[in-house]
Design a protein around this motif. Sequence first.
Motif, PDB file in Angstrom:
ATOM      1  N   ASP A 194      -3.626   6.164   7.629  1.00 27.83           N
ATOM      2  CA  ASP A 194      -4.770   5.557   6.926  1.00 27.83           C
ATOM      3  C   ASP A 194      -4.669   4.034   6.912  1.00 27.83           C
ATOM      4  O   ASP A 194      -5.657   3.335   7.150  1.00 27.83           O
ATOM      5  CB  ASP A 194      -4.828   6.078   5.485  1.00 27.83           C
ATOM      6  CG  ASP A 194      -5.221   7.543   5.417  1.00 27.83           C
ATOM      7  OD1 ASP A 194      -5.831   8.042   6.380  1.00 27.83           O
ATOM      8  OD2 ASP A 194      -4.900   8.182   4.394  1.00 27.83           O
ATOM      9  N   ILE A 195      -3.459   3.535   6.647  1.00 27.57           N
ATOM     10  CA  ILE A 195      -3.277   2.080   6.557  1.00 27.57           C
ATOM     11  C   ILE A 195      -3.571   1.397   7.893  1.00 27.57           C
ATOM     12  O   ILE A 195      -4.133   0.302   7.942  1.00 27.57           O
ATOM     13  CB  ILE A 195      -1.838   1.753   6.085  1.00 27.57           C
ATOM     14  CG1 ILE A 195      -1.660   2.202   4.627  1.00 27.57           C
ATOM     15  CG2 ILE A 195      -1.510   0.279   6.253  1.00 27.57           C
ATOM     16  CD1 ILE A 195      -0.205   2.152   4.142  1.00 27.57           C
ATOM     17  N   ARG A 197       6.466  13.244   6.815  1.00 25.30           N
ATOM     18  CA  ARG A 197       5.041  13.574   6.991  1.00 25.30           C
ATOM     19  C   ARG A 197       4.177  12.776   6.011  1.00 25.30           C
ATOM     20  O   ARG A 197       3.100  12.280   6.375  1.00 25.30           O
ATOM     21  CB  ARG A 197       4.816  15.071   6.790  1.00 25.30           C
ATOM     22  CG  ARG A 197       5.408  15.960   7.879  1.00 25.30           C
ATOM     23  CD  ARG A 197       4.960  17.396   7.689  1.00 25.30           C
ATOM     24  NE  ARG A 197       5.577  18.289   8.649  1.00 25.30           N
ATOM     25  CZ  ARG A 197       6.609  19.100   8.374  1.00 25.30           C
ATOM     26  NH1 ARG A 197       7.126  19.111   7.144  1.00 25.30           N
ATOM     27  NH2 ARG A 197       7.127  19.868   9.314  1.00 25.30           N
ATOM     28  N   ALA A 198       4.636  12.670   4.771  1.00 27.48           N
ATOM     29  CA  ALA A 198       3.872  11.916   3.770  1.00 27.48           C
ATOM     30  C   ALA A 198       3.760  10.448   4.177  1.00 27.48           C
ATOM     31  O   ALA A 198       2.692   9.820   4.034  1.00 27.48           O
ATOM     32  CB  ALA A 198       4.537  12.043   2.401  1.00 27.48           C
ATOM     33  N   ARG A 245       0.822  -1.209   0.000  1.00 27.91           N
ATOM     34  CA  ARG A 245       0.000   0.000   0.000  1.00 27.91           C
ATOM     35  C   ARG A 245       0.854   1.256   0.000  1.00 27.91           C
ATOM     36  O   ARG A 245       0.493   2.261  -0.625  1.00 27.91           O
ATOM     37  CB  ARG A 245      -0.958  -0.027   1.200  1.00 27.91           C
ATOM     38  CG  ARG A 245      -2.030  -1.108   1.059  1.00 27.91           C
ATOM     39  CD  ARG A 245      -2.942  -1.188   2.264  1.00 27.91           C
ATOM     40  NE  ARG A 245      -3.747   0.014   2.434  1.00 27.91           N
ATOM     41  CZ  ARG A 245      -4.663   0.167   3.392  1.00 27.91           C
ATOM     42  NH1 ARG A 245      -4.866  -0.828   4.262  1.00 27.91           N
ATOM     43  NH2 ARG A 245      -5.351   1.278   3.506  1.00 27.91           N
ATOM     44  N   LEU A 246       2.006   1.211   0.668  1.00 25.16           N
ATOM     45  CA  LEU A 246       2.915   2.359   0.611  1.00 25.16           C
ATOM     46  C   LEU A 246       3.478   2.528  -0.800  1.00 25.16           C
ATOM     47  O   LEU A 246       3.616   3.657  -1.295  1.00 25.16           O
ATOM     48  CB  LEU A 246       4.048   2.186   1.619  1.00 25.16           C
ATOM     49  CG  LEU A 246       3.668   2.370   3.090  1.00 25.16           C
ATOM     50  CD1 LEU A 246       4.846   2.015   3.988  1.00 25.16           C
ATOM     51  CD2 LEU A 246       3.204   3.807   3.370  1.00 25.16           C
ATOM     52  N   ILE A 258       5.621   5.533  -2.017  1.00 28.67           N
ATOM     53  CA  ILE A 258       6.593   5.552  -0.916  1.00 28.67           C
ATOM     54  C   ILE A 258       7.287   4.196  -0.866  1.00 28.67           C
ATOM     55  O   ILE A 258       6.659   3.170  -0.624  1.00 28.67           O
ATOM     56  CB  ILE A 258       5.904   5.853   0.428  1.00 28.67           C
ATOM     57  CG1 ILE A 258       5.191   7.205   0.364  1.00 28.67           C
ATOM     58  CG2 ILE A 258       6.924   5.835   1.559  1.00 28.67           C
ATOM     59  CD1 ILE A 258       4.316   7.500   1.566  1.00 28.67           C
ATOM     60  N   ARG A 259       8.591   4.186  -1.099  1.00 34.43           N
ATOM     61  CA  ARG A 259       9.370   2.960  -1.193  1.00 34.43           C
ATOM     62  C   ARG A 259       9.888   2.543   0.184  1.00 34.43           C
ATOM     63  O   ARG A 259      10.679   3.255   0.811  1.00 34.43           O
ATOM     64  CB  ARG A 259      10.548   3.186  -2.133  1.00 34.43           C
ATOM     65  CG  ARG A 259      11.359   1.957  -2.512  1.00 34.43           C
ATOM     66  CD  ARG A 259      10.638   1.064  -3.505  1.00 34.43           C
ATOM     67  NE  ARG A 259      10.189   1.787  -4.671  1.00 34.43           N
ATOM     68  CZ  ARG A 259      10.955   2.100  -5.731  1.00 34.43           C
ATOM     69  NH1 ARG A 259      12.227   1.783  -5.747  1.00 34.43           N
ATOM     70  NH2 ARG A 259      10.431   2.735  -6.769  1.00 34.43           N
ATOM     71  N   THR A 260       9.455   1.380   0.661  1.00 34.62           N
ATOM     72  CA  THR A 260       9.979   0.771   1.884  1.00 34.62           C
ATOM     73  C   THR A 260      10.318  -0.680   1.550  1.00 34.62           C
ATOM     74  O   THR A 260      10.389  -1.054   0.378  1.00 34.62           O
ATOM     75  CB  THR A 260       8.973   0.835   3.042  1.00 34.62           C
ATOM     76  OG1 THR A 260       7.752   0.169   2.645  1.00 34.62           O
ATOM     77  CG2 THR A 260       8.664   2.297   3.408  1.00 34.62           C
ATOM     78  N   HIS A 261      10.530  -1.511   2.564  1.00 33.80           N
ATOM     79  CA  HIS A 261      10.930  -2.885   2.285  1.00 33.80           C
ATOM     80  C   HIS A 261      10.414  -3.797   3.391  1.00 33.80           C
ATOM     81  O   HIS A 261      10.311  -3.383   4.552  1.00 33.80           O
ATOM     82  CB  HIS A 261      12.454  -2.983   2.209  1.00 33.80           C
ATOM     83  CG  HIS A 261      12.970  -4.350   1.882  1.00 33.80           C
ATOM     84  ND1 HIS A 261      12.549  -5.078   0.784  1.00 33.80           N
ATOM     85  CD2 HIS A 261      13.896  -5.131   2.510  1.00 33.80           C
ATOM     86  CE1 HIS A 261      13.184  -6.231   0.751  1.00 33.80           C
ATOM     87  NE2 HIS A 261      13.998  -6.300   1.787  1.00 33.80           N
TER      88      HIS A 261
END
Length: 418
Positions: A413-414, A405-406, A361-362, A367-370
Amino acid sequence: MSAFAPALLSDIRSRFAHVDSCPFQGPRIFFENAGGALTLKSAVETSATFAAIPDNQGRDNPAAKALGEIIDRAKAHMDTFFNPEGGQFFVGESGTELTFRLIRTMITGTPPGKVIGSTVEHPASRSAAQHWAGIAGKPYVSVPHDDATGSVSADAYAGAMTPDVQVATILHTSPVTGIANDVAGIARAIRAVAPEAFIFVDGIQHASHGRIDIAAYDIDGYVISPYKVFSRHGYGIAWVSDRLTALDIEQLIDGPRANWEMGTRDTGAYATFSDVVAYFDWLGAQQDATLPPRSRIEAAGAAIHAHEAALTGALLHGTGNLPGLADLPGATILGGADNPMREGLVCFALAHVPAAEIVTRLNGAGIRTHIRKADHYSGNILTPLGLDAAVRVSLCHYNSLDEIRALLAALKDISDPS
């Protein structure tokens, strides 16, 4: 701790490629720096320049001489960046390959005795140590890390030490918990019991956060992966002490005795690390232009630490009306929410939303995470916590509070159970 002023942060971000967009995805925020940091534009240009040069060192021509001088200059830059006392630097295939090579040399080149490491380590050093300890018939001692802090202490090493320890491995910073270990303190604990032990340090995750000081550690080997510190893939950097070089190292028959390098050297690898050191030098000069070179490197590291601490503080505890990760319902923060040894990385899990779903969802929000799973890479950290997976948010000093912040807005929300 304070973040960079907006003008300086803008200048910093302008020096990196793909800082706010992905050539495959489009606009995105990059919080996957532990998997590979952004690359300096100067390193991209240097790589292209040297990829086109057909000449190599060791020949009787002007190009070969120039390439040799570039390598020598890069090694001088490495001296400034890492601050060793003696020893030498060389490049290899990767940080993992160099980790195996140094640990192999330590274990096979020392008398009978034990090998010691910790459960917090990356599988590169743990695998190398256990593999070669088995082949050499040396017992392997595993020091348990503290699940609550996500780190291992000097006291924990001290409690497992015996005088027959020949080789020890230390992780500088965990790529899963984001927590740094006290390398100098652990090395002192090792040498207090086994003063002649050979000590290897994995600095791969730590390097992008600055503040490396090999002279202060009393160790024999230190390895990094430059693609995680603003350079490119395709090489690793190792520093080795003179006493490690004095062991029976792998080299060409009848070649130079103290030579660790094999084959024709990649001049472009060395040159791109000069770009990295030049960047740290520039950043340090923004703090105080009157400082000498090593002090500028130290000033850059201190500034990076302060900026990243401000960002991780906002990430964990919120900013404005946005809750932080520690405020989200059912949140688990690896290493704890207020750990002073944290370095630009937060790994977390939510009880009611699977980690894989959060990452997906990110990604959808740009928005790149892992995801870190309880596998051969991260199971040593996650399994004792009862987690099958967690989300890794790894930031760096070019990230901004607006990007935090983003991320927090998206996570709000998630995580909303309604």
